[in-house]
Design a protein around this motif. Sequence first.
Motif, PDB file in Angstrom:
ATOM      1  N   LYS A 153       0.819  -1.202   0.000  1.00  0.00           N
ATOM      2  CA  LYS A 153       0.000   0.000   0.000  1.00  0.00           C
ATOM      3  C   LYS A 153       0.863   1.266   0.000  1.00  0.00           C
ATOM      4  CE  LYS A 153      -3.661   2.354   2.607  1.00  0.00           C
ATOM      5  NZ  LYS A 153      -4.583   2.273   3.788  1.00  0.00           N
ATOM      6  N   TYR A 154       2.012   1.217   0.696  1.00  0.00           N
ATOM      7  CA  TYR A 154       2.787   2.435   0.912  1.00  0.00           C
ATOM      8  C   TYR A 154       4.151   2.474   0.221  1.00  0.00           C
ATOM      9  CZ  TYR A 154      -0.629   3.448   4.607  1.00  0.00           C
ATOM     10  OH  TYR A 154      -1.781   3.706   5.305  1.00  0.00           O
ATOM     11  N   PHE A 155       4.660   1.334  -0.217  1.00  0.00           N
ATOM     12  CA  PHE A 155       6.019   1.289  -0.756  1.00  0.00           C
ATOM     13  C   PHE A 155       6.116   2.057  -2.073  1.00  0.00           C
ATOM     14  CE2 PHE A 155       9.615  -0.473  -3.022  1.00  0.00           C
ATOM     15  CZ  PHE A 155      10.579  -0.665  -2.027  1.00  0.00           C
ATOM     16  N   MET A 156       6.808   3.188  -2.065  1.00  0.00           N
ATOM     17  CA  MET A 156       7.043   4.016  -3.240  1.00  0.00           C
ATOM     18  C   MET A 156       5.748   4.353  -3.981  1.00  0.00           C
ATOM     19  SD  MET A 156      10.767   2.561  -4.570  1.00  0.00           S
ATOM     20  CE  MET A 156      11.271   4.103  -5.362  1.00  0.00           C
ATOM     21  N   THR A 157       4.726   4.772  -3.198  1.00  0.00           N
ATOM     22  CA  THR A 157       3.451   5.180  -3.784  1.00  0.00           C
ATOM     23  C   THR A 157       3.112   6.637  -3.477  1.00  0.00           C
ATOM     24  OG1 THR A 157       2.223   4.363  -1.846  1.00  0.00           O
ATOM     25  CG2 THR A 157       2.494   2.846  -3.708  1.00  0.00           C
ATOM     26  N   ASP A 158       3.357   7.097  -2.237  1.00  0.00           N
ATOM     27  CA  ASP A 158       2.975   8.454  -1.843  1.00  0.00           C
ATOM     28  C   ASP A 158       4.126   9.451  -1.938  1.00  0.00           C
ATOM     29  OD1 ASP A 158       0.293   8.159  -1.358  1.00  0.00           O
ATOM     30  OD2 ASP A 158       0.546   7.613   0.740  1.00  0.00           O
ATOM     31  N   ALA A 159       5.267   9.112  -1.360  1.00  0.00           N
ATOM     32  CA  ALA A 159       6.357  10.076  -1.201  1.00  0.00           C
ATOM     33  C   ALA A 159       7.380  10.009  -2.332  1.00  0.00           C
ATOM     34  CB  ALA A 159       7.049   9.863   0.149  1.00  0.00           C
ATOM     35  N   VAL A 160       7.761   8.804  -2.753  1.00  0.00           N
ATOM     36  CA  VAL A 160       8.764   8.616  -3.805  1.00  0.00           C
ATOM     37  C   VAL A 160       8.194   7.691  -4.866  1.00  0.00           C
ATOM     38  CG1 VAL A 160      11.110   7.864  -4.342  1.00  0.00           C
ATOM     39  CG2 VAL A 160      10.622   8.850  -2.095  1.00  0.00           C
ATOM     40  N   LYS A 161       8.396   8.042  -6.124  1.00  0.00           N
ATOM     41  CA  LYS A 161       7.928   7.213  -7.227  1.00  0.00           C
ATOM     42  C   LYS A 161       9.100   6.450  -7.840  1.00  0.00           C
ATOM     43  CE  LYS A 161       3.785   8.985  -6.874  1.00  0.00           C
ATOM     44  NZ  LYS A 161       2.665   8.210  -6.292  1.00  0.00           N
ATOM     45  N   VAL A 162       8.841   5.238  -8.283  1.00  0.00           N
ATOM     46  CA  VAL A 162       9.879   4.396  -8.872  1.00  0.00           C
ATOM     47  C   VAL A 162      10.524   5.070 -10.075  1.00  0.00           C
ATOM     48  CG1 VAL A 162      10.305   2.234 -10.099  1.00  0.00           C
ATOM     49  CG2 VAL A 162       8.867   2.227  -8.054  1.00  0.00           C
ATOM     50  N   ASP A 163       9.736   5.714 -10.906  1.00  0.00           N
ATOM     51  CA  ASP A 163      10.224   6.211 -12.193  1.00  0.00           C
ATOM     52  C   ASP A 163      10.624   7.682 -12.182  1.00  0.00           C
ATOM     53  OD1 ASP A 163       7.732   7.289 -11.920  1.00  0.00           O
ATOM     54  OD2 ASP A 163       6.941   6.556 -13.836  1.00  0.00           O
ATOM     55  N   GLU A 164      11.003   8.228 -11.043  1.00  0.00           N
ATOM     56  CA  GLU A 164      11.435   9.628 -11.009  1.00  0.00           C
ATOM     57  C   GLU A 164      12.719   9.832 -11.803  1.00  0.00           C
ATOM     58  OE1 GLU A 164      11.561  11.567  -7.232  1.00  0.00           O
ATOM     59  OE2 GLU A 164       9.677  10.665  -6.569  1.00  0.00           O
ATOM     60  N   HIS A 165      13.671   8.947 -11.658  1.00  0.00           N
ATOM     61  CA  HIS A 165      14.922   8.993 -12.403  1.00  0.00           C
ATOM     62  C   HIS A 165      15.647   7.661 -12.229  1.00  0.00           C
ATOM     63  CE1 HIS A 165      16.703   9.770  -8.475  1.00  0.00           C
ATOM     64  NE2 HIS A 165      16.018  10.894  -8.367  1.00  0.00           N
ATOM     65  N   LYS A 166      16.825   7.566 -12.798  1.00  0.00           N
ATOM     66  CA  LYS A 166      17.542   6.290 -12.812  1.00  0.00           C
ATOM     67  C   LYS A 166      17.830   5.756 -11.410  1.00  0.00           C
ATOM     68  CE  LYS A 166      20.641   5.809 -16.023  1.00  0.00           C
ATOM     69  NZ  LYS A 166      20.012   4.797 -16.902  1.00  0.00           N
ATOM     70  N   LEU A 167      18.168   6.642 -10.468  1.00  0.00           N
ATOM     71  CA  LEU A 167      18.560   6.172  -9.139  1.00  0.00           C
ATOM     72  C   LEU A 167      17.379   5.680  -8.318  1.00  0.00           C
ATOM     73  CD1 LEU A 167      21.382   8.663  -8.065  1.00  0.00           C
ATOM     74  CD2 LEU A 167      21.545   6.451  -9.233  1.00  0.00           C
ATOM     75  N   THR A 168      16.192   6.272  -8.494  1.00  0.00           N
ATOM     76  CA  THR A 168      15.027   5.729  -7.797  1.00  0.00           C
ATOM     77  C   THR A 168      14.625   4.373  -8.368  1.00  0.00           C
ATOM     78  OG1 THR A 168      13.562   7.025  -9.241  1.00  0.00           O
ATOM     79  CG2 THR A 168      14.122   7.977  -7.093  1.00  0.00           C
ATOM     80  N   ALA A 169      14.728   4.227  -9.687  1.00  0.00           N
ATOM     81  CA  ALA A 169      14.386   2.944 -10.319  1.00  0.00           C
ATOM     82  C   ALA A 169      15.391   1.859  -9.941  1.00  0.00           C
ATOM     83  CB  ALA A 169      14.309   3.107 -11.833  1.00  0.00           C
ATOM     84  N   LEU A 170      16.690   2.207  -9.979  1.00  0.00           N
ATOM     85  CA  LEU A 170      17.708   1.244  -9.557  1.00  0.00           C
ATOM     86  C   LEU A 170      17.494   0.820  -8.110  1.00  0.00           C
ATOM     87  CD1 LEU A 170      21.245   2.225 -10.924  1.00  0.00           C
ATOM     88  CD2 LEU A 170      20.046   0.039 -11.184  1.00  0.00           C
ATOM     89  N   HIS A 171      17.142   1.785  -7.282  1.00  0.00           N
ATOM     90  CA  HIS A 171      16.890   1.482  -5.871  1.00  0.00           C
ATOM     91  C   HIS A 171      15.778   0.443  -5.731  1.00  0.00           C
ATOM     92  CE1 HIS A 171      16.357   2.369  -1.523  1.00  0.00           C
ATOM     93  NE2 HIS A 171      15.106   2.062  -1.813  1.00  0.00           N
ATOM     94  N   ALA A 172      14.644   0.690  -6.412  1.00  0.00           N
ATOM     95  CA  ALA A 172      13.518  -0.233  -6.310  1.00  0.00           C
ATOM     96  C   ALA A 172      13.893  -1.623  -6.805  1.00  0.00           C
ATOM     97  CB  ALA A 172      12.335   0.310  -7.101  1.00  0.00           C
ATOM     98  N   ALA A 173      14.709  -1.686  -7.845  1.00  0.00           N
ATOM     99  CA  ALA A 173      15.099  -2.978  -8.409  1.00  0.00           C
ATOM    100  C   ALA A 173      16.050  -3.745  -7.502  1.00  0.00           C
ATOM    101  CB  ALA A 173      15.736  -2.776  -9.779  1.00  0.00           C
ATOM    102  N   LEU A 174      16.916  -3.028  -6.786  1.00  0.00           N
ATOM    103  CA  LEU A 174      18.027  -3.688  -6.094  1.00  0.00           C
ATOM    104  C   LEU A 174      18.011  -3.520  -4.579  1.00  0.00           C
ATOM    105  CD1 LEU A 174      20.867  -2.652  -8.581  1.00  0.00           C
ATOM    106  CD2 LEU A 174      19.599  -4.814  -8.517  1.00  0.00           C
ATOM    107  N   VAL A 175      16.852  -3.176  -3.990  1.00  0.00           N
ATOM    108  CA  VAL A 175      16.780  -3.027  -2.531  1.00  0.00           C
ATOM    109  C   VAL A 175      17.406  -4.233  -1.847  1.00  0.00           C
ATOM    110  CG1 VAL A 175      15.222  -2.963  -0.559  1.00  0.00           C
ATOM    111  CG2 VAL A 175      14.723  -1.582  -2.559  1.00  0.00           C
ATOM    112  N   ASN A 176      18.382  -3.982  -0.971  1.00  0.00           N
ATOM    113  CA  ASN A 176      19.031  -5.100  -0.262  1.00  0.00           C
ATOM    114  C   ASN A 176      19.175  -4.845   1.228  1.00  0.00           C
ATOM    115  OD1 ASN A 176      21.120  -3.242  -0.202  1.00  0.00           O
ATOM    116  ND2 ASN A 176      22.430  -4.352  -1.646  1.00  0.00           N
TER     117      ASN A 176
END
Length: 436
Positions: free
Chosen positions: A132-155
């Motif tokens: 419900k809350y993961f990267m939906t309200d405050a940060v979007k996955v597709d803002e730029h390369k680093l947000t997308a990389l973050h979502a893909a590689l969360v460790n």
Amino acid sequence: MTVETTLSVNQDYVRSFSAEKGEPQWFTELRLNALQKAEDLPMPRPDKTRITNWNFTQFEQHALDSETYDSLDQLPEQVKLVIEAEETNKNLYIQHNQTPAFLSLSEELKAQGVIFTDIFTAVKDHAELVQKYFMTDAVKVDEHKLTALHAALVNGGTFLYIPKNVEVKEPIQTIYVQDHADAPLFNHVLVVADDNSAVTYVENYISVNSEAKGILNNITELVANDNAKISYGCVDHLAEGITTYVNRRGAAKRNASIEWALGMMNDGNTISDNTTYLFGDGSNANSKTVVVGRGKQTQNFTTNITHFGKNTEGFILKHGVMTEAASSIFNGIGKIEHGATKSNAEQESRVLMLSEKARGDANPMLLIDEDDVMAGHAASVGRVDPNQLYYLMSRGISRKDAERLVIHGFLAPVVNQLPIEAVKKQLTEVIERKVK
């Protein structure tokens, strides 16, 4: 596996990592979709800071040797210094490199329904809440390369959920211990305060190995639902060899409150994005930041409070000290959207430079799209007043100690206003170590 560009990040690696963690299908798909988007998205473009030569996409992607701790006595000394008094230790999470190392939550909070765990356990055991809350309200996955990389590689990372009508009176603390030299940390922190709840959350990033090198891509999301209050404090103190992208965002709903107390003490190059969205009527945000730069590091700090709701208030206060050949950019943005009547946006940024090679730049910005509002800003950049040093040195104080006293005096108006006593104490100690 060596990752040189987002194009060479193997989907098989993402699937393998997700399966190893036992993640549900929705999270695996989120990772893969983010990976696909990362291929085409541009890098972020922080104002007045070129990051084209900063390494955020070339790294060794592999598991790290990490420790777990059965008791706090086993912790490194640097970590023990930032832990609150013994009576509050029952609400504590420690992560060593990418591995959950210690977790304690009081029985009282468990009985009230508070959830406090590592991000991987949360994705499995509390999937509905996280989704419900993961990267939906405050940060979007597709803002730029680093947000997308973050979502893909969360460790790594943490999940904290405060149920409706629960007020947590003692601070909840998280410590991220880094001592490895070559693997990146993609850390995600998600804090949700449901309706009419309140919590104080404190976290630290610590390098126990001063020679550590690597990449930190950190995203923190705070969600304060109706009438909720989140007080967030941090002291980041990572080694010179760690390049950091830190994105701390908040979303405040009706009559909600988010307070930020940020001690940015990293020794490496840093990009910081601290943004709060005041979505609900009557919501408010207060962001206080203290920075000390040294060596040859370059840092960029952007603080943004955007008003959508009516009768909202946003206050930004930043003080920075640059020593040696360090440089920093302080961008403050107060944005009032059309329809956010009766809102108030205020900010103050001040930078003190202690050497001829140090550089500082304070840029206050007010973006107002509504008439019936209040807004104001103040900014200053300058060097130490030689009369202050002369006065102190004439009293028998060495030049080094005189500069130290001036630094503490310059930062005190911010440090003293920090709402979290634990952060204030930790920050004072780190400042003392950095300027001694």
